[in-house]
Design a protein around this motif. Structure first.
Motif, PDB file in Angstrom:
ATOM      1  N   GLY A   1       9.670   4.840  -2.528  1.00 23.24           N
ATOM      2  CA  GLY A   1      10.535   3.676  -2.607  1.00 23.24           C
ATOM      3  C   GLY A   1       9.829   2.339  -2.755  1.00 23.24           C
ATOM      4  N   PHE A   2       8.493   2.364  -2.861  1.00 26.83           N
ATOM      5  CA  PHE A   2       7.741   1.114  -2.965  1.00 26.83           C
ATOM      6  C   PHE A   2       6.686   1.184  -4.056  1.00 26.83           C
ATOM      7  N   ARG A   3       6.361   0.015  -4.607  1.00 27.45           N
ATOM      8  CA  ARG A   3       5.241  -0.171  -5.531  1.00 27.45           C
ATOM      9  C   ARG A   3       4.481  -1.405  -5.080  1.00 27.45           C
ATOM     10  N   GLY A   4       3.191  -1.408  -5.344  1.00 24.00           N
ATOM     11  CA  GLY A   4       2.389  -2.562  -4.983  1.00 24.00           C
ATOM     12  C   GLY A   4       1.376  -2.904  -6.054  1.00 24.00           C
ATOM     13  N   LEU A   5       1.024  -4.192  -6.117  1.00 23.87           N
ATOM     14  CA  LEU A   5      -0.051  -4.663  -6.994  1.00 23.87           C
ATOM     15  C   LEU A   5      -1.354  -4.543  -6.211  1.00 23.87           C
ATOM     16  N   VAL A   6      -2.181  -3.588  -6.610  1.00 29.13           N
ATOM     17  CA  VAL A   6      -3.375  -3.226  -5.847  1.00 29.13           C
ATOM     18  C   VAL A   6      -4.635  -3.556  -6.653  1.00 29.13           C
ATOM     19  N   PRO A   7      -5.575  -4.284  -6.051  1.00 24.50           N
ATOM     20  CA  PRO A   7      -6.849  -4.527  -6.732  1.00 24.50           C
ATOM     21  C   PRO A   7      -7.751  -3.283  -6.654  1.00 24.50           C
ATOM     22  N   ARG A   8      -8.301  -2.894  -7.784  1.00 26.32           N
ATOM     23  CA  ARG A   8      -9.220  -1.734  -7.858  1.00 26.32           C
ATOM     24  C   ARG A   8     -10.324  -2.054  -8.865  1.00 26.32           C
ATOM     25  N   ASP A   9     -11.423  -1.338  -8.736  1.00 26.92           N
ATOM     26  CA  ASP A   9     -12.494  -1.445  -9.732  1.00 26.92           C
ATOM     27  C   ASP A   9     -12.005  -0.866 -11.050  1.00 26.92           C
TER      28      ASP A   9
ATOM     29  N   GLY B   1      -8.150   8.411   4.938  1.00 28.40           N
ATOM     30  CA  GLY B   1      -7.111   7.939   5.844  1.00 28.40           C
ATOM     31  C   GLY B   1      -6.482   6.612   5.461  1.00 28.40           C
ATOM     32  N   LEU B   2      -6.551   6.255   4.182  1.00 27.77           N
ATOM     33  CA  LEU B   2      -5.972   5.002   3.710  1.00 27.77           C
ATOM     34  C   LEU B   2      -4.824   5.276   2.749  1.00 27.77           C
ATOM     35  N   VAL B   3      -3.877   4.336   2.692  1.00 29.83           N
ATOM     36  CA  VAL B   3      -2.822   4.369   1.677  1.00 29.83           C
ATOM     37  C   VAL B   3      -2.876   3.059   0.911  1.00 29.83           C
ATOM     38  N   PHE B   4      -2.226   3.000  -0.227  1.00 27.03           N
ATOM     39  CA  PHE B   4      -2.354   1.810  -1.078  1.00 27.03           C
ATOM     40  C   PHE B   4      -1.929   0.531  -0.368  1.00 27.03           C
ATOM     41  N   LEU B   5      -1.033   0.642   0.603  1.00 27.27           N
ATOM     42  CA  LEU B   5      -0.595  -0.537   1.357  1.00 27.27           C
ATOM     43  C   LEU B   5      -1.775  -1.237   2.031  1.00 27.27           C
ATOM     44  N   ASP B   6      -2.784  -0.461   2.433  1.00 26.13           N
ATOM     45  CA  ASP B   6      -3.969  -1.017   3.096  1.00 26.13           C
ATOM     46  C   ASP B   6      -4.807  -1.877   2.152  1.00 26.13           C
ATOM     47  N   ARG B   7      -4.618  -1.729   0.852  1.00 30.16           N
ATOM     48  CA  ARG B   7      -5.404  -2.453  -0.156  1.00 30.16           C
ATOM     49  C   ARG B   7      -4.713  -3.705  -0.683  1.00 30.16           C
TER      50      ARG B   7
ATOM     51  N   GLU C   1      -3.446  -7.346  -1.184  1.00 29.53           N
ATOM     52  CA  GLU C   1      -3.999  -8.641  -0.790  1.00 29.53           C
ATOM     53  C   GLU C   1      -2.972  -9.493  -0.048  1.00 29.53           C
ATOM     54  N   SER C   2      -1.697  -9.210  -0.309  1.00 31.51           N
ATOM     55  CA  SER C   2      -0.623 -10.010   0.277  1.00 31.51           C
ATOM     56  C   SER C   2       0.643  -9.160   0.344  1.00 31.51           C
ATOM     57  N   SER C   3       1.480  -9.419   1.325  1.00 29.18           N
ATOM     58  CA  SER C   3       2.765  -8.714   1.397  1.00 29.18           C
ATOM     59  C   SER C   3       3.644  -9.068   0.198  1.00 29.18           C
ATOM     60  N   GLU C   4       3.352 -10.184  -0.463  1.00 26.41           N
ATOM     61  CA  GLU C   4       4.106 -10.563  -1.661  1.00 26.41           C
ATOM     62  C   GLU C   4       3.812  -9.635  -2.842  1.00 26.41           C
ATOM     63  N   ASP C   5       2.776  -8.816  -2.724  1.00 24.73           N
ATOM     64  CA  ASP C   5       2.433  -7.851  -3.774  1.00 24.73           C
ATOM     65  C   ASP C   5       3.157  -6.518  -3.592  1.00 24.73           C
ATOM     66  N   LEU C   6       4.039  -6.419  -2.592  1.00 30.38           N
ATOM     67  CA  LEU C   6       4.783  -5.190  -2.324  1.00 30.38           C
ATOM     68  C   LEU C   6       6.224  -5.353  -2.779  1.00 30.38           C
ATOM     69  N   TYR C   7       6.705  -4.392  -3.576  1.00 32.55           N
ATOM     70  CA  TYR C   7       8.057  -4.421  -4.127  1.00 32.55           C
ATOM     71  C   TYR C   7       8.761  -3.111  -3.791  1.00 32.55           C
ATOM     72  N   THR C   8      10.084  -3.177  -3.668  1.00 31.49           N
ATOM     73  CA  THR C   8      10.828  -1.923  -3.630  1.00 31.49           C
ATOM     74  C   THR C   8      10.782  -1.328  -5.031  1.00 31.49           C
ATOM     75  N   GLU C   9      11.016  -0.043  -5.127  1.00 27.55           N
ATOM     76  CA  GLU C   9      11.026   0.620  -6.434  1.00 27.55           C
ATOM     77  C   GLU C   9      12.074  -0.017  -7.349  1.00 27.55           C
ATOM     78  N   ALA C  10      13.243  -0.354  -6.784  1.00 21.75           N
ATOM     79  CA  ALA C  10      14.313  -0.961  -7.593  1.00 21.75           C
ATOM     80  C   ALA C  10      13.890  -2.323  -8.151  1.00 21.75           C
ATOM     81  N   GLU C  11      13.257  -3.153  -7.333  1.00 25.97           N
ATOM     82  CA  GLU C  11      12.801  -4.464  -7.806  1.00 25.97           C
ATOM     83  C   GLU C  11      11.663  -4.321  -8.813  1.00 25.97           C
ATOM     84  N   TYR C  12      10.785  -3.351  -8.589  1.00 30.81           N
ATOM     85  CA  TYR C  12       9.705  -3.071  -9.553  1.00 30.81           C
ATOM     86  C   TYR C  12      10.309  -2.695 -10.910  1.00 30.81           C
ATOM     87  N   GLU C  13      11.266  -1.755 -10.909  1.00 26.76           N
ATOM     88  CA  GLU C  13      11.892  -1.319 -12.162  1.00 26.76           C
ATOM     89  C   GLU C  13      12.593  -2.483 -12.857  1.00 26.76           C
TER      90      GLU C  13
END
Length: 176
Positions: free
Chosen positions: A105-113, A149-155, A157-169
């Motif tokens: 139910g969630f998507r996030g903007l995650v920084p990765r290499d 032991g990590l999930v993408f939420l741990d990565r 940068e801000s709670s503003e980078d977290l969206y519900t799936e509906a808002e992401y779509e």
């Protein structure tokens, strides 16, 4: 092949360090690999880690392919990644969207290499070295996090980078 139940956020196994695998061709591991591939496919995942199905092993599948959750994903045959490590990272960090079968139910903007050089063991017991870039590198890093032991939420940068799936779509429709 069996479709396995996916552990969701709050299940303690998602926060544990997974154990290394010594016997690569052990029947239990071979079956787990087959079951992980089936589970990822049924759930429209592009990767899945053993801890996500309540198995504490350093094992994940990268199975990128276009699907309803990731329509732009590149096609790649499902690959079992055993006892993986990242040996080098690019200097370029890219922020992009991620979701997770264990965080429904969630998507996030995650920084990765953007690019990584990796080592892992394949099902035949051979040590493999590869360079992955872009979406495949993102999947690899996401799944490796599960083994630690990590999930993408741990990565995020801000709670503003977290969206519900509906808002992401909705955002994807508006941008597309």
């Amino acid at each position: 092949m069996t479709i396995l139940k996916v552990a969701e956020l709050g299940n303690p196994i998602l926060r544990c360090q997974a154990k290394s695998i010594d016997m690569f061709s052990e029947p239990k591991i071979v079956k787990l690999i087959d079951d992980l591939i089936s589970t990822a496919e049924l759930n429209n995942g592009v990767g899945i880690a053993a801890p996500q199905v309540s198995e504490s092993y350093r094992l994940f599948i990268v199975a990128s392919r276009p699907n309803i959750r990731y329509p732009q994903a590149p096609k790649m045959s499902p690959t079992a990644i055993i006892n993986p490590i990242i040996t080098s990272y690019s200097s370029e960090i890219v922020k992009d969207w991620e979701g997770c079968l264990s965080v429904p139910g969630f998507r996030g903007l995650v920084p990765r290499d953007r690019a990584i050089e990796v080592e892992y063991t394949n099902i035949a017991g051979d040590r493999v070295r590869k360079i992955f870039t872009d979406f495949i590198a993102r999947i690899f890093q996401h799944e490796l996090d599960h083994l630690d032991g990590l999930v993408f939420l741990d990565r995020l940068e801000s709670s503003e980078d977290l969206y519900t799936e509906a808002e992401y779509e909705k955002r994807m429709r508006d941008e597309g």
